[in-house]
Design an enzyme around this catalytic site. Structure first.
Site, PDB file in Angstrom:
ATOM      1  N   LEU A 111       0.185   2.256  -0.770  1.00 26.14           N
ATOM      2  CA  LEU A 111       1.330   2.107  -1.669  1.00 26.14           C
ATOM      3  C   LEU A 111       2.449   3.060  -1.292  1.00 26.14           C
ATOM      4  O   LEU A 111       2.208   4.142  -0.744  1.00 26.14           O
ATOM      5  CB  LEU A 111       0.911   2.252  -3.135  1.00 26.14           C
ATOM      6  CG  LEU A 111       0.670   3.611  -3.766  1.00 26.14           C
ATOM      7  CD1 LEU A 111       1.954   4.270  -4.218  1.00 26.14           C
ATOM      8  CD2 LEU A 111      -0.217   3.428  -4.976  1.00 26.14           C
ATOM      9  N   HIS A 112       3.655   2.631  -1.556  1.00 24.94           N
ATOM     10  CA  HIS A 112       4.838   3.441  -1.259  1.00 24.94           C
ATOM     11  C   HIS A 112       5.975   3.000  -2.156  1.00 24.94           C
ATOM     12  O   HIS A 112       6.084   1.831  -2.510  1.00 24.94           O
ATOM     13  CB  HIS A 112       5.235   3.332   0.224  1.00 24.94           C
ATOM     14  CG  HIS A 112       5.374   1.930   0.712  1.00 24.94           C
ATOM     15  ND1 HIS A 112       4.284   1.124   0.972  1.00 24.94           N
ATOM     16  CD2 HIS A 112       6.456   1.184   0.986  1.00 24.94           C
ATOM     17  CE1 HIS A 112       4.692  -0.044   1.390  1.00 24.94           C
ATOM     18  NE2 HIS A 112       6.020  -0.052   1.403  1.00 24.94           N
ATOM     19  N   MET A 113       6.778   3.955  -2.549  1.00 29.23           N
ATOM     20  CA  MET A 113       7.916   3.686  -3.426  1.00 29.23           C
ATOM     21  C   MET A 113       9.185   3.691  -2.595  1.00 29.23           C
ATOM     22  O   MET A 113       9.405   4.597  -1.802  1.00 29.23           O
ATOM     23  CB  MET A 113       7.999   4.737  -4.529  1.00 29.23           C
ATOM     24  CG  MET A 113       9.072   4.483  -5.535  1.00 29.23           C
ATOM     25  SD  MET A 113       8.878   5.611  -6.927  1.00 29.23           S
ATOM     26  CE  MET A 113       9.411   4.566  -8.250  1.00 29.23           C
TER      27      MET A 113
END
Length: 164
Positions: A111-113
């Site tokens: 996951l990454h924002m």
């Protein structure tokens, strides 16, 4: 639909895990890192200054994050927001997560924002009709501007494990 439905070949090593293990490696364009998370430039940005904030652990779901990881990510997002406004004069920001391939995640396993700076009237027909993005400044130039701001802002916040 061609991209979404395409068969994917062998799994290359995770880009974000590589950056977490080697934050000083120039090719990753890491702006800062802490014990639990890091910020890095997006090599294929939606707009100039597009940043990704990533937990260092390889995980794909929000509920897998520890409290310390959640706090580290949000500290970086807040400082990144301020850096984008000060260094690039962003008038606004889009911040978001694409969790899973169905949601548009290009790297669904980690996951990454996304933190994407925006300016008034910055979207035109080119992105819609021609599938082209206009990036007015070289990635390296933007990286240097933002890296300096991240260092200054991290020092001001007095974050113990902040490294730029």
């Amino acid at each position: 639909m061609e991209y979404v439905g395409a068969e994917k070949g062998g799994q290359p090593e995770c880009l974000f895990c590589q950056a977490a293990q080697n934050p000083g490696e120039p090719k990753f364009k890491v702006l800062c890192h802490t014990r639990h998370a890091l910020a890095m430039m997006n090599k294929y940005p939606y707009s100039n200054g597009h940043i990704m904030v990533v937990p260092k652990r390889h995980l794909s779901q929000l509920e897998e994050l520890t409290k310390a990881e959640r706090l580290a990510i949000m500290d970086i997002v807040a400082i990144g927001s301020k850096a984008l406004k000060e260094a690039l004069f962003a008038a606004g920001l889009n911040a978001g997560l694409n969790l899973g391939r169905a949601a548009g995640a290009g790297i669904p396993g980690h996951l990454h924002m996304h933190l994407v700076p925006r300016w008034n009237n910055d979207v035109n027909f080119m992105t819609v009709l021609a599938e082209v993005r206009n990036i007015p400044e070289h990635l390296e130039t933007t990286y240097q501007k933002l890296k300096n701001h991240f260092a200054q802002l991290g020092a001001q916040e007095q974050l113990d494990d902040w490294v730029c």
